[in-house]
Scaffold this motif. Structure first.
Motif, mmCIF file in Angstrom:
data_model
loop_
_atom_site.group_PDB
_atom_site.id
_atom_site.type_symbol
_atom_site.label_atom_id
_atom_site.label_comp_id
_atom_site.label_asym_id
_atom_site.label_seq_id
_atom_site.Cartn_x
_atom_site.Cartn_y
_atom_site.Cartn_z
ATOM 1 N N THR A 39 8.616 -1.403 1.899
ATOM 2 C CA THR A 39 9.345 -2.277 2.763
ATOM 3 C C THR A 39 8.579 -3.847 2.759
ATOM 4 O O THR A 39 9.337 -4.814 2.382
ATOM 5 C CB THR A 39 9.812 -2.094 4.058
ATOM 6 O OG1 THR A 39 10.583 -0.684 3.753
ATOM 7 C CG2 THR A 39 10.901 -3.048 4.658
ATOM 8 N N ILE A 40 7.336 -3.872 3.353
ATOM 9 C CA ILE A 40 6.745 -4.974 3.390
ATOM 10 C C ILE A 40 6.344 -5.687 1.939
ATOM 11 O O ILE A 40 6.492 -6.820 1.963
ATOM 12 C CB ILE A 40 5.215 -4.788 4.029
ATOM 13 C CG1 ILE A 40 5.499 -4.330 5.668
ATOM 14 C CG2 ILE A 40 4.459 -5.927 4.087
ATOM 15 C CD1 ILE A 40 4.450 -4.154 6.456
ATOM 16 N N HIS A 41 6.128 -4.773 1.087
ATOM 17 C CA HIS A 41 5.733 -5.308 -0.265
ATOM 18 C C HIS A 41 7.017 -6.120 -0.881
ATOM 19 O O HIS A 41 6.638 -7.055 -1.860
ATOM 20 C CB HIS A 41 5.008 -4.483 -1.146
ATOM 21 C CG HIS A 41 3.571 -4.286 -0.837
ATOM 22 N ND1 HIS A 41 3.143 -3.427 -0.190
ATOM 23 C CD2 HIS A 41 2.650 -5.077 -1.298
ATOM 24 C CE1 HIS A 41 1.833 -3.362 -0.035
ATOM 25 N NE2 HIS A 41 1.496 -4.304 -0.683
ATOM 26 N N GLU A 42 8.264 -5.647 -0.550
ATOM 27 C CA GLU A 42 9.389 -6.257 -1.034
ATOM 28 C C GLU A 42 9.648 -7.398 -0.750
ATOM 29 O O GLU A 42 10.310 -8.568 -1.199
ATOM 30 C CB GLU A 42 10.773 -5.291 -0.698
ATOM 31 C CG GLU A 42 10.740 -4.042 -1.604
ATOM 32 C CD GLU A 42 11.790 -2.916 -0.930
ATOM 33 O OE1 GLU A 42 12.304 -3.341 0.027
ATOM 34 O OE2 GLU A 42 11.925 -2.191 -1.576
ATOM 35 N N GLY A 43 8.826 -7.802 0.773
ATOM 36 C CA GLY A 43 9.014 -9.331 1.152
ATOM 37 C C GLY A 43 8.091 -10.195 0.769
ATOM 38 O O GLY A 43 8.214 -11.262 1.052
ATOM 39 N N PHE A 44 7.217 -9.699 -0.147
ATOM 40 C CA PHE A 44 6.143 -10.707 -0.667
ATOM 41 C C PHE A 44 6.601 -11.240 -2.057
ATOM 42 O O PHE A 44 6.759 -10.637 -2.876
ATOM 43 C CB PHE A 44 4.863 -9.851 -1.156
ATOM 44 C CG PHE A 44 3.913 -9.904 0.237
ATOM 45 C CD1 PHE A 44 2.513 -9.981 -0.143
ATOM 46 C CD2 PHE A 44 4.286 -9.237 1.477
ATOM 47 C CE1 PHE A 44 1.698 -9.782 0.941
ATOM 48 C CE2 PHE A 44 3.744 -9.060 2.415
ATOM 49 C CZ PHE A 44 2.281 -9.405 2.242
ATOM 50 N N VAL A 45 6.975 -12.499 -1.769
ATOM 51 C CA VAL A 45 7.830 -13.093 -3.043
ATOM 52 C C VAL A 45 6.936 -14.071 -3.495
ATOM 53 O O VAL A 45 6.132 -14.697 -2.663
ATOM 54 C CB VAL A 45 9.236 -13.704 -2.685
ATOM 55 C CG1 VAL A 45 9.967 -12.577 -2.290
ATOM 56 C CG2 VAL A 45 9.128 -14.649 -1.444
ATOM 57 N N GLY A 46 7.074 -14.563 -4.954
ATOM 58 C CA GLY A 46 6.281 -15.563 -5.403
ATOM 59 C C GLY A 46 5.218 -15.197 -6.119
ATOM 60 O O GLY A 46 4.732 -13.839 -6.043
ATOM 61 N N ASP A 47 4.593 -16.018 -7.000
ATOM 62 C CA ASP A 47 3.650 -15.753 -7.868
ATOM 63 C C ASP A 47 2.095 -15.651 -6.918
ATOM 64 O O ASP A 47 1.241 -15.234 -7.576
ATOM 65 C CB ASP A 47 3.403 -16.523 -9.024
ATOM 66 C CG ASP A 47 4.463 -16.229 -10.131
ATOM 67 O OD1 ASP A 47 5.171 -15.300 -9.843
ATOM 68 O OD2 ASP A 47 5.223 -17.171 -10.663
ATOM 69 N N ASN A 48 1.903 -16.469 -5.915
ATOM 70 C CA ASN A 48 0.939 -16.599 -5.372
ATOM 71 C C ASN A 48 0.542 -15.681 -4.141
ATOM 72 O O ASN A 48 1.097 -15.727 -3.306
ATOM 73 C CB ASN A 48 0.781 -17.749 -4.653
ATOM 74 C CG ASN A 48 -0.535 -18.139 -4.391
ATOM 75 O OD1 ASN A 48 -1.327 -17.662 -3.688
ATOM 76 N ND2 ASN A 48 -0.870 -19.776 -4.542
ATOM 77 N N PRO A 49 -0.251 -14.612 -4.378
ATOM 78 C CA PRO A 49 -0.324 -13.648 -3.274
ATOM 79 C C PRO A 49 -1.307 -14.255 -1.996
ATOM 80 O O PRO A 49 -0.710 -13.832 -0.939
ATOM 81 C CB PRO A 49 -1.543 -12.632 -4.086
ATOM 82 C CG PRO A 49 -1.904 -13.419 -5.146
ATOM 83 C CD PRO A 49 -1.032 -14.527 -5.502
#
Length: 171
Positions: free
Chosen positions: A70-80
């Motif tokens: 669930t948390i990783h789904e919220g990580f959007v964009g190319d810049n970690p």
């Protein structure tokens, strides 16, 4: 990994048990969690728990997987680094905050000690895409550092900003 019996439960019952697991592991470390609390809150027999999971650690790993997905789904964009900065900046409002705090402060070490894990190093990936591998290692380390020392939040965010600039140079 949960047993097929759990995976085949109807959606409502599976969700109820998942919520109870999340609550138990959010309020108690893996060492302090209790199957009796779980079965009572979920309204299931103790024997049912063991038809769903091998043991308490198995239930914990299932819950950890659900939370991380669930948390990783919220990580959007190319810049970690920017995604991680955004996550840490708002983490106090995250519904998984208590679970994550228990994980990074106590449970991660317990799991590692039980299994002598080395974080599943994938040296081929590191060699193939070194900047991406370094980014993954750095952001996970900084998230852990935040939970270990929340008062260092501003320094962690500043470091993420600096790493974000480095990442742009690499592209």
């Amino acid at each position: 990994m949960p047993k097929p019996t759990f995976l085949n439960l109807n959606a409502d019952k599976k969700e109820k048990i998942s919520q109870v697991l999340l609550e138990e592991f959010s309020t108690s470390s893996l060492l302090d969690a209790n199957v009796n609390n779980i079965v009572k809150a979920a309204g299931i027999a103790r024997g049912s728990f063991y038809t769903y999971f091998a043991d308490l650690e198995d239930a914990y790993r299932y819950t950890l997987g659900q939370v991380m997905t669930t948390i990783h789904e919220g990580f959007v964009g190319d810049n970690p680094f920017q995604a991680t900065r955004s996550f840490i900046d708002r983490v106090e409002q995250n519904p998984y905050y208590d679970f994550l705090s228990n994980y990074y402060v106590v449970d991660e070490a317990i799991l590692a000690a039980h299994h002598q894990e080395t974080s599943s190093k994938n040296w081929d990936q590191a060699t193939a895409d070194l900047p991406q591998w370094l980014a993954n290692v750095a952001v996970h380390h900084l998230i852990r550092e935040y939970f270990l020392a929340p008062t260092d939040k501003e320094q962690i965010l500043a470091l993420l900003d600096a790493l974000s600039g480095w990442n742009k140079q690499e592209v």
